[in-house]
Structure formats: structure tokens, C-alpha cells
Design an enzyme around this catalytic site. Structure first.
Site, short mmCIF file in Angstrom:
data_model
loop_
_atom_site.label_atom_id
_atom_site.label_comp_id
_atom_site.label_asym_id
_atom_site.label_seq_id
_atom_site.Cartn_x
_atom_site.Cartn_y
_atom_site.Cartn_z
N SER C 277 -65.86 -21.04 -82.66
CA SER C 277 -65.35 -21.10 -83.11
C SER C 277 -65.12 -22.02 -84.29
CB SER C 277 -63.78 -20.81 -82.06
OG SER C 277 -62.26 -21.94 -83.19
N GLU C 290 -67.17 -7.11 -80.73
CA GLU C 290 -65.40 -6.40 -81.46
C GLU C 290 -66.81 -5.80 -82.63
OE1 GLU C 290 -62.95 -10.22 -81.04
OE2 GLU C 290 -65.13 -11.36 -80.61
#
Lengths: 458, 458, 458, 458
Positions: C277, C290
Site C-alpha cells: 500500500s 483481485e
């Protein structure tokens, strides 16, 4: 340069994975929005006491230089630039050194990307609203020009009743007007700044979000940080909007394709929007219209794509959301091309009023014949039935209904008199429909006047 | 009774075709709208001089009686009743004789059916708006009740930062609020009366369309008769609206399904909304949520269905448009069931705050650790990188980051001091996010207050 | 150079229209197929007596040179090159002079483009079949490696019964095996040569279509020229195939995303397929999974796009069909990336068998407890009910069912004896499911053996 | 009666939830498959030693009686009957007492419902294959009957080249033939028995799955229990198949709708498949064709619906899968109606060969004129260009190209001689296209012969 998020990672990633993960090929188009957002964010960080005035100015200077590089086409992507945010930050680091590292304080790519996307979409929506307006203007202008052209109106593609060409054309004005209004409604929901939501919980830095929104020209700020980074409704609503607009375009295209067949021959598409055949020298194909018709599938596919992607997604940011940009950009590009093309096809459309007039056959006045009976006191349903018999009788005799002798009429109903033949004037039939929204001259003029007022207001 | 349109036809139709063509099984649900429309139309025909006052009253009396028959369930369909309009007209003929035949004067099924559908939809939209409101109220209430429950926030379904449960829940309030606003926007586009457009060209009877619209409670009349009978935008827009709402429902359901696993254990769905297994006696399955998640597919399918059907359709009425009602009705039914179910699931949801609290691990405070360094003057990007190294170091030592000895911290950055351990309090982390839209108590309370004002206003 | 079809046209086209109409940006990817097709066609024209041997050879030489230019990246597009066919023909004209004009004899772009597309797709299907096979091999290998790992099986995402991890993983082998078989079935329908259909009616030149097909490696020739130029079924079927495959990928991704949460902790995705992140240093997000999950939306959108475009299209070639290539190419690209990524994620997946084992709670043996009673002669439905009471009793006492004292068991049914506690061994429960397709070791080994035979055969 | 799974539950469910959860209104249609499955399962339980011969026979007797009740319409649903399995089991309990409780031994609704659905679908696929075959036979028959009818062929809906009507019609034979082959391919993937998979892990009862499959007429058994209860591919593939078939139907309908306009006038749809207008007595609308065209949207919507629902679903059974049946049943019903309707429309279609012949204008022979020049040694591309000039010259002179004087021809190219006028015979043009798949008589006869062989084989 190392990845933005690389700190805790020991190993390398797989180059195929880098390619799979990267979005830079797609989101580079957000460069302008991204830099605008960062400049405003630098000012916000200064206001929040994170940056000194001098630091802020140095960052803005750097960002403006990057802006210039993009604008003049000299910006160079580096291998590590996985997305537009990374690319800009990497370059800023080259220009401003470690200070660049302060710009990301209290900001996450989660709120940054959706801010960029909203800024971008607001820009494009303005362009699309203008294009829609120009198309509507073209419609009004052509409708005015050909006000007295009367053509057959169709239902089920069967000749139904005479219609003013302008009345038909204006029917699309209203469809596009609904599109315009929907776009206007959507605007409010796009015009909201998510920045300050950080990754998901809201920024821990005391950013003045309202001031930042004002700086970026947003009307409002997002009320909930989780929603702000999760939500792609504004894109989905835009894609649904475009899909609906696409159906209008496809229907108008279908009408004109059919009418430009040799068999109908009501219109000719200008050469500039037609193409020929590589095999058949005589061909003149309405390619522009066929492509316009086809785009409805593309636009609908773009909606399906994103709607399916977000279905059942856990809340907040998931990487799946990265897939939002391609359908968005493709939809914008499609419409920015399709709307002006359609406008030009309409402005340059050649009409063949005599072919239209020839196609109005007496049986299209059958409803008016029924009203003739209604005027004589016959209940409509019965009148309808009697006229059905007139139609069959004429078919049996192999004549058109206006050529049926009076006694044949009277054999069906004594209410028919010699004045029955006056019914068979298409002009009169058209003028009889003078209720608001009807095809009579006056009603169409009223319609056009109202349309002009709307265009003027927009 | 013969078909309404049978006059000119000599042969019989094929019974299979009758079944294929008939829509009565589907559109019977429009009976109330159809009769309301006809009563108002009888009044309009009287105003237009087509019906005497006595004729009008007799027709209205008959229509009211039919209304009563439908209401009490005694209305009997006959073989020839191909649609609701035919069924009502046939019955009116039985009750009022040939006079019934006058009611159709200047009206076509083309404008009648779309008027009925709009009346029907306006009714259902009110019900749906209420259901949405109740759901939003439930969300606000549960959010208020559990204001001090802190849970892990996730991005990519990985633990990210601590979050108030209420903040998460309120994120859906705003999604549903957008749905509410979109429904409100849509209202204006449904609330338009097409009656008086007749088959396509406008009625030839001098109906006062504005008075008729007022009588039926419509805000406006359609501006173009061709558009009025062609246009199914109001249904498509409603279906797109529902598809979007469906994605919100599916995401909320997904969150709760995951959280009600044994592994997460954050929530328990009330027994009333769970089911067991026919094979495994211990099971308690969140069936209500799974069905809610699934409905997104159904709602999206309904949009696809109609959007594909109208794509490339010639203008005015084509029989293809008969296919508009099943997706519309199915969408209405689905949401009229799904919204209250979701509301009840939320109202009765059992929370396990201790499980949530246990799941907040120290590494979720890593961002706050970076801010600790930022406060000491380290640029954020560098701080982020240093904390990445802290995370790795802790992994190497097999301890959580809050258990890392001070010298280990200081080996990574001299900016770490003994006060670093104060960072690892989730409550503090939550309270640090006090910007508008953040997860701090005050910010969530503001959010709830704003939500209540909106609910109050609606 | 003038347009291929410009002869009868007097005016110019609009540059915007040229851009709207051009497909070269998209179909340039067909260059190899286009040149292969033209070389074979030159030979066919020679056999038909249209070209001399010398002319044929000169054309082939020119075409080979163009092939080389494309292969080495030196081919230059010119402004008039509206599509790949035009570009190649224009260049051939530069190289071979007016002789180039003979190559198009009896051929239309209508049959040429669909021939090119089929050649292209056959190539890509081979690549995709290989990628699918490699993925299946990875699954088998990982399944074999972890044969003795036992995990909780879920239904409704609630713990249901113990399962071998390999058994779960192999469930996807069979889903992909169906995809493989469907691709194989599809092959026959792609492997058909339309060339010789000309614009729509069949070529007027006595081309030996079967010899031409053999030259190009096609198994068969199209049986009807109108169908040959109209038909895009082979693309639609491919897109539907991909959409279905996409759902499999998305479901496998969803399983792994959930299992790699901190709460489940059953698997860890290799760093190479994870990302961090930009804000939260501790994060390790399963981005690859994802994105894989998200692609289902993209693939489904591509199907919707083309299916909607061809809906209701008049037969033979319409320009709308030009829109077939973007969804096709995008689908090919998506899968050529997604399948290897998924394969690598699986090959490098780290398992945590101890976490899996810990998650197997005694209540997951409730069905086996019911079978214990069935073995004692209790009808299953009654046994199921009794065990339901056991579960509740344990909940009331706050113990797990295997800790319930014998008298509590016997209070519910006298059939319970001291041997009841032996039921609570997950290994035994797993081994009890030894029917073909069950999760017992032997059954899974049989399954793997059958899978290997299939892979070997492919 | 209590719910099948009620044992561990203390509270009541919400009646609204019962309605939301129940599927009996939809899945009651599976009654026959459900009872067949249970009868075979009783035999399997006997073979596995769970039931005595006498118990087996009593259960079968009870099931047969229930079968009879459904068949004669006397079966009564009770409030607790949430699905067809529950309803049958409840009734069996009434008839056979506690023994009924043994039938569920080792079986779950998870494997039962998917077994029922497969049995059901296999039945319907046979019906659909027959309907498709009948449609194809009708096409062949009408094609044979009208072999010598020549009509204009269109590309881009512009007149292109003359074509045999039969050749056009046969183009759809091949599209439907692909549908037939796809259905045949799909068969193998439906014809697989999941029973014995139990909830997810395989049954713990030593059922002989192969014998059970043979008893039920399945060709194979599912290889993995997890996949068996998760997988809805066979439905999705069926829905995609139907969506593709739907596009064929819609295109054929579009052709005929356009050709039955007054302007084209090539065909008349039989009265039995047309309808009139409630307002316009002269109308004869091709309603059957419009509805057929529209169904493509419905079929595509059904695919979208289920594909979106299964996207991203965790593996094994989730309640979401209950939503599979409505799109399946709706698709079956739609096609079981649409295929025979289309067949009958074609069988009864009235042709107007003279109108078709009149529509063949000399410029449609322009390609043949180019071949005339090719025969004289002009390269095709140049010939094409010269004929383009001929077309323009004729337009300038306001004559059709066959009326252009010889000197005008020769002014364009000296290769034109007096024999040029022989080109303008449509019959000759058609006969020139005699390659396989071409429109010449011989080629069409070959095509029809091949089609008949295929139909015979099926």
C-alpha cells in the site's frame, strides 16, 4: 526507483505480474487531473501546517514543470511507473528531491485516483453536454427547414398515418433532451471531492477538505471516507446514461438506414458520411449510420462490464476497481466521436419529399375514415370495424380505398356520403392532429419553439 | 368476442400465435392503472364533446364496476382477452353495450399502454422510495446504537486501519442516499402523460391533454406523439437505477456474509433470516444475505434484456416493446421484497464487538507509526518506507510490531523514541481521523446528524 | 492513394468521418493473417487462370516483403490506409505496380476480413489451450503435493464438513476441463474458410475453394456465401466461452482472497503476486487475485457488447460488424495474461495446514454424528433432527459438541453410546467419503489419475 | 411440518423471509425429475444396504403415488413446502411415515437439486433439438420450393448483387445448424450425474454412483463433489447457446420485417401470424416477427443474469445459486414457443417474386461489368475503378447503366465492346457464382442436398 509500497517486501515481483498489475497505459490519460489534484493538495498541506510556504512553492513548481512535460509530449515513462500517480511522484522526486515524499502525507492512492477520475469526468461531461446540444440544435434547424415535408408515419414498420418529417425528427430532440437532463442530474453526483478520505478511514492530517474542494472547483465533499473510496456509482451511472443515449442513436440510425434504401428512397446520406465497396462499384453505403447503430452494443457492454465487476465486491477499495477506467474512457471516446458524426449526418442529410409523398397511400387515411363515421355518430369501435370492411372490400376489388365507388361504401355503412372522398387528403389528416404534441403544423411549431427555449436555457 | 383489430382480417390466427402474442398474463397487473386511465379519458371525451354527460357517467359506472370486480377477485378473463386493455374493453361492452365502443375514440393501445405503465410505475416508485427510506433509517439507528464499536477496517480484504462499525455501516447510508436521489430525479421523467398521442401522430380528437393530465395526476404532457409511443427510457432508466441499487445491496450482503463466517465472527444474522441445512445439523446459513447478493444479477439481467431489445428498433411503436413489462415487474417485485428483508437483517443483526476488537492487530497502526515519524519531520514517503522495515523486522523476529524492542526501532530510525508505543492504541488512531467524513466519533456523529436531516426532509 | 472504393464518388469525406470509419488502429493486428491469406489467394488465382505463374510469383514476392516489413517493424502506415487490407494492398501496389490490382479479383473485403479473423483466432486458441493446460497441470501438481492437508469445507461460507485441500483444488481442474472441452468444440466452428464468398453471393471467379482452404490449413469451407459474410457466431461463441471461463477464474480468486485474509489465514499469496500500500506499510494485498476476479466483468462485457451489436441486424455484411474485433482482441489479451498469472499464483501459493486444521471444529462432524445414529437404525431425517438438538444443547452448555457428556447425548437419544466420541476425528470423516468424486484419499488419487490421463491426451 | 433443517433452531423465521427464501413457486416444475431421482435413489440405498427391499418398495410406491398426484393435478402444497424437495418429502412422510426419513440418507439438497435440474434440462433439450430440426426442415422445404426466385441481395441494406431467395433463406439453415451442433456438444456436459456428492464432500454412504447414474439414464458421473454442487456451467452454457440462437432469430425476423414493408413488398406474412391495429383499420403488422426479434434481448438478459450472479461466488453451494432456475425456465419456455412460431411463419410465408425481380436494377450488375473488363485483361482494381466511372457517368446522364450508349462506355475504356449489354442479365449474374457456397442454381442444390443429409443424420 523502488515501488511506492515496497518497504516491507523482500522479494521481487514477476515481470508478467508487473504488466498485469500496471495501469499506466490506461490511466496516463489522467495526468492533467492528477497534477491539478496534487497542486491543490500541496496548498492544502501548507494550510494544514505540513508544508512550509517555501516547500509548497517548490512542489508546485515541480508539478507545473511536469505538467509542461506532459503538455508538450516530453514526459518519459520509466519502467517502475505502474500508474499515473507513481509516475508523477517519481518525476517530482527527481525534480524536488526528498521533499517530494511529503506530498503524499495523509493521502492514499485510494482517494487520489477517484479524485482524479471525477475531475476528468467533469471535464468530459462538459464536452459531451456541448456535443449533445449541437446535435439538438442541428435537429431543430433541419426540422424547421423541412416543416412542410409530409411523409408516411410507420408503426411496426408498416405504413400507418401521414406525418410531418419534422415531427418525426423532433421526436429525437426530446429523447436527447432527456439525455441532457440526465447528464445534468448526474453532474451533482460527480461533482463531489473524495480527497481527504485517505485509504479508507479518513486522513489523520487536519486537511481543510472544504477549502481543498473549493480550490479544485468541486461543489461538495464526500460525507463518508469508506464510501468515498469504495464508490464507483458515478461511473456506473455515467455508463448507464451512455447506454441509454446509445439506444437513441441506434434507433435514429436504424430509421435513416431503412429510409436510405433504394426501396424507401426518402433520404440520401451525404457522400462524406457514406462509403463505397471494394468489390461493387455502384455501392453507396451508409457506413456512418451503421457504425452509430453498432455503438449501442459497445456502450451497453461497457456498463455490463463494470456493473458485473463491482457486483458482490467487499466494501472499501479492492484492486478490482482498477478496471473502472477502460470502460469509462472508451465510453467517453465513443460518444465524443459519435455525437458530432450524427450531428453532421443530420445537417447534411438530403431529403426526397416527392418519394415520401408518393409513399402515402390512401389506406393510411383509414383512421380518418373511421373518424368520418365517428363524426356521423358511429361509436369508434364500430367505425373501426366498418372501415376494416372497407379495406377488405377494396382489396377484393383490387383498388385503393379512395377509388371505391360510393355504393360500395354505402353497402358497408349508410353513413358514408359523397363527402367521404375528401377524407383522402394527407395534408388535412396531418392538420387534424393539432393537439399539443401532434403532427399539425401549429403543434410542431410550438414544439420547435419550446425546444429552442430549452436550448437557449442550457 | 372478435379481436379489437379484426375488421380487415379474413382468416383465423393460429392458437399458438395467440399464446405467443398475448400479454394478458403479464399486463393484467396494470388493471388498476388501465381503469383509472379510462375513467379520466371518459371525462376528457366528454369535455371534447364526444360523449354526452350521461354517456360519460354510464361508462364510468361500468368502469367502476370492473374495478370492483378486479379488486374483489371476481373478474373473469375470456379467451379473446389478449391484453388488459382488451379485457377491460370487452367487459365494458358487456356492461354498457355499443357505447363502450366510444371510449376508444382518438386513443390507441400505443398511447394507452404506456400511460398505464407510467401510472403503475409512479405508484411503485413511491413504495420503493419508502422502503429505501426505512432501510436508511434502520442503518442510522443501528449506527447510532453501536457508535463505540471499533472494528478492523479492510482494504483488499486485508486488515488496514481501525474503523468505527458505525462509520462502515453509514457508508451504505450514502450509497442508498444516492439511489434515493436518482429515484427522485427519475420521477420527473416518469411523471409525464403520453395519452393523446394516439397511434403515433397525435389524436385527431380535440382532447384537452393538460386537463386530462391534471385529472390523472401527471405533472406534464409528452411534447411529441412519435416519441411518446416509442419511448421506453423511463423503464430503462428505472432498470438501470435498480441495477445500481442492486450492486449496493450485493456489496453490503458480501461484507456481512464474510463477517458472519466462523473465522471473522464479527456479526450473527438473526435466526429469522438464516436457514439450516437438510444434511448438516450444525449449519446456520445467511441465506437472506446470499439471496440479496444474488439479486444484483437478476436486476442487471433485466436491464440488459430491455436495453438489448430496444437497440436498433425503428421509431414509434413496434411489438418488440411489449417485452418491456416483464423486466419492469420483476424488478419491482424483487426490490419490494429485497429492501425490507435487508432492513430487517440490519435491524436484527447481532454484533460481536469483542471479536472485532481482538482482530485489530498492532500492524494496523503502521500508518499511524509513519505519522509519528512525519510529526518528527520525516517526509511521509520516507516514513512509510521506514515503517515497512519495522514491519519486516518484526516479522523476522516473530513478534508483533508493538512488541519490538526500542533499540530495534531505533536501529531503523533514530527518530523513534520511547513514546512510540503510545501509537498502538486503536481508539486513538480512530480519533485521529476527525476530518469531515472521517471515522472519529465527532465526525461520525456529524455524519449521522446530516443523514437524519436528509431523512427528515424526504 | 485514392480509396479502394472511390470510383463513383465525387466529393471528399469528412476527416472526422475518416477517423470514425477507420479500423486500422484495431485491425492492424491481423497483418499476418491478412498476408497469409493473400499469398494463398494469389496461388488460387493462378490455379483459376487469372494470374500467370510469373504474376503469382511477383505478387507473392511483394507480399513476403511486406510480411518482412511488418515483422521487423518497418512497415509505415499512410493516411489513406483505412484498414489492414487497404494498407497491404496500397503497399503491394507500390511494390508491384498495377499487377497488385489483380489480387483483389473475385474477392471482397467482406470475405477477406472474416477469413483473416478466423486465421487469427485459430492461432490464439492454440495459445489459450496451452495456457489452460498449464494451469490445469499446476493444479494437479499442487493437489498431489498437498494430498494430506485437511481443511474445513464450506457451504454458504459457513463451516460444513472437513475436506482435503486437494479435493477443493481439483474441483477447479474440472471446471477448467470443461472450458478446455468447450474450446475444443468451438475449434471445429472456427476452422472454416469463408474466402470465395466475395461480397455476399459467392465469387464469380472459378476459385477452387477446397484447395485454397487446404493451402490455408482450414478443415472445411463455408457452405453458404451469405451466411459466410454475415456470421460472427464463432466470435460470439468464443466470447461466451471466455465469459464462462472468467466466472471460474473469479470464483477461484474469491476463494483464495477470503482464505488469505488474516482471519482465515489458510494461504499466503507469494510476494511476487501481491502488492503493498502507498499509505499502509504493513499491507500485503492479493492484487493479482483481485484483478483476476475483476476480469469476469470485462469478459462478460465483451460478450454483451457484440451480442447486442448483432441483435436484429439485417443479414449479410453491415458495417456494424466492424465492431467485432475490439471485444475479440481484448478478450484474447485478457486471457493470455490472466491464465499464466493464475497458474503462477497457484504454483507459488503457500499453505498453512495448521491454520486449516485448527479451523475444523467438532460441530463440522455433526453430519457424521447423524450417520452414527443411522448406523444404529435411526432414519436419517430423524437422526438429523436429533443431532440438531445435540448442537443446541452444546450451545446452551457453552461447550463444543465433542465435549458434551455422554448423559447429555443419551438424554437426546438412547442410541448414543460411549463410542460416539470416535466420530469427532476429521480424518475419519474425510475417509468415510470414498465414493467416486468424494474427498477420501483414494477417491482423490483416482481423480488425479484421471486428470493426468486427460492432460496427457490433450 | 417443521422445516427439514429446523432441529437446531429455536426461534421462528419471519414470514416475509419465508416468502423471500422459498423457491417452490419456481421449482415445482421439477417435480417429475425430483420424483424420478428419488425412486432411483431408493433403489441405490437398497443396493447400499441402507434400505431393505421391502422399505425400498414402500418408498417407491409412495413416490409413484405422489407422481400420480402431480400428473393429475391433485397434489396440494402445504405452507411449509419451501421447495419441491421438501414438498415431496413432506408428502412421502404422510404416506410412508418415518420410513420417508430414510430416503434422504447420504443425500443433500445440494446434490439433489442439481440432479433434478440436469434431468429436467436433458428433457427440454430434446424438445428444443426437435423444434430446431423442424425449423430447419421448413427452411429447406421453402428453399426448394422457390429455387428459381431471384431477388436483390443487399449489403449495408443497399442493393448489391442478385441472389436466389433460396440462397438467402438457406443462409439461416446453416446458422441454425451451428446451433444444433452446439446443443449437441452441450449435451455431453449436461448428461452427468452429480448425485452422491451430498452437501459438498461426497456421500458417506457407499452408494454405487455408476449404477445410480445408469438407472437415471445419465452417461457419466461427476468427478468431484465440490465441483458437482458448485457448478452451474451447464445452465450458463445453455443460456449462452440460447442467446446466440436468439441473435439468429432476431436477424431473420429483421430481414422479413423489412421485406414485408409496403416499400420492399417482397413477402407477406400470413394473416395467422400478423395482427391488426386497434386504431388503424388498414394495418397488418408482422407481430410474430417483431416478438421474435425482441426475444433476443430476453435471452441475452437471462444469460447476463446468471453470469453476473455466479461471478465471484465462493465455491461449493451458496444460496445465490437458487437464482439459476428462473432464467433457465424462462429461456426454455421462450424457445419452445419461438421456434415453432418461426417455423410456421416461414412455412406460410407468401413470396412476391415479381416485386423482387423489379427491384433488381442494372447497377447491381456493376461488379459483373468489372469482371467483363477483367476478362479483357484489365486488372480488377482498375476495372472496379472504371466501372465506378461508368456508374457516375450514368448518374450524370440520368440513365441506368444498361442504357448508357456504347460510345459513353468506350470513352471510359476502349475495352468495352457491343457485347457489354449482355452483362445486364441478373439470371446470368446469379449463375456465374457457381463456386461451392455460391448462389448459382447448381450450388444451391448442392447446399440443399447437404442440408438434407445433415437433417437425416440428426
Amino acid at each position: 526507483m523502488a515501488k511506492l509500497w515496497g518497504g516491507r517486501f523482500s522479494g521481487d515481483t514477476d515481470p508478467l505480474m508487473d504488466a498485469f498489475n500496471a495501469s499506466i497505459d490506461v490511466d496516463i490519460r489522467l495526468w492533467e487531473a492528477d497534477i491539478r489534484g496534487s497542486i491543490a493538495y500541496a496548498r492544502a498541506l501548507h494550510r494544514a501546517g505540513i508544508l512550509t510556504a517555501e516547500e509548497r512553492d517548490r512542489l508546485i513548481l515541480g508539478l507545473e514543470r511536469i505538467w509542461g512535460e506532459f503538455a508538450e509530449g516530453s514526459f518519459r515513462l520509466e519502467p517502475g511507473d505502474e500508474d499515473i500517480h507513481t509516475a508523477v511522484e517519481r518525476r517530482l522526486h527527481e525534480l524536488a528531491g526528498p521533499l517530494a515524499g511529503k506530498l503524499h502525507t495523509g493521502r492514499s492512492r485510494n482517494d487520489q485516483v477517484v479524485t482524479d477520475t471525477r475531475l476528468y469526468l467533469l471535464d468530459r461531461m462538459e464536452v459531451l453536454a456541448d456535443a449533445l446540444n449541437s446535435l439538438q440544435e442541428a435537429i431543430v434547424r433541419v426540422a424547421e427547414e423541412h416543416l412542410d415535408v409530409i411523409m408516411p408515419g410507420y408503426t411496426h414498420l408498416q405504413r400507418a398515418q401521414p406525418l410531418r418529417f419534422s415531427h418525426w425528427l423532433m421526436s429525437y430532440f426530446w429523447a436527447f433532451q432527456r439525455d441532457w437532463e440526465r447528464l445534468d442530474d448526474l453532474w451533482r453526483r460527480v461533482d463531489i471531492m473524495p480527497l481527504g478520505s485517505a485509504a479508507l478511514a479518513g486522513t489523520a492530517i487536519p486537511i481543510d477538505r472544504k477549502a481543498l474542494a473549493a480550490d479544485l472547483g468541486f461543489a461538495d465533499i464526500s460525507p463518508n471516507s469508506v464510501d468515498a473510496v469504495s464508490d464507483r456509482d458515478f461511473i456506473l451511472e455515467f455508463l448507464a446514461w451512455a447506454a441509454l443515449l446509445g439506444t437513441h442513436i441506434s434507433r435514429l440510425a436504424e430509421d435513416l438506414i431503412i429510409w436510405s434504401t433504394a426501396e424507401f428512397g426518402f433520404v440520401t446520406v451525404a457522400e462524406a458520411y457514406s462509403t463505397g465497396s471494394s468489390l461493387m462499384p455502384q455501392k453507396r453505403n451508409p457506413d456512418a449510420l451503421e457504425l452509430l447503430r453498432a455503438k449501442a452494443g459497445r456502450l451497453q457492454g461497457n456498463f455490463t462490464r463494470l456493473a458485473t465487476t463491482v457486483k458482490g465486491l467487499p466494501s472499501t477499495y479492492n484492486k478490482d476497481l482498477q478496471e473502472d477506467k477502460e470502460p469509462l474512457f472508451d465510453t467517453v471516446d465513443t460518444l465524443e466521436m459519435a455525437l458530432p458524426i450524427l450531428e453532421r449526418v443530420i445537417r447534411t442529410l438530403q431529403l426526397h419529399p416527392e418519394r415520401m409523398r408518393e409513399a402515402i397511400t390512401p389506406d393510411m387515411l383509414a383512421t380518418d375514415l373511421a373518424y368520418y363515421l365517428v363524426d356521423k355518430g358511429v361509436p369508434f369501435r364500430e367505425a373501426h370495424h366498418l372501415v376494416g370492411r372497407v379495406v377488405r372490400r377494396a382489396e377484393e376489388l383490387g383498388v385503393s380505398i379512395d377509388a371505391l365507388p360510393l355504393d360500395a361504401f354505402q353497402a358497408i355503412s349508410p353513413h358514408f356520403g359523397p363527402d367521404v372522398y375528401r377524407v383522402f387528403d394527407p395534408e388535412q389528416a396531418v392538420e387534424r392532429r393539432r393537439v399539443p404534441g401532434g403532427t399539425a403544423r401549429e403543434a410542431v411549431l410550438d414544439q420547435i419553439a419550446r425546444a429552442k427555449r430549452l436550448l437557449h436555457a442550457e
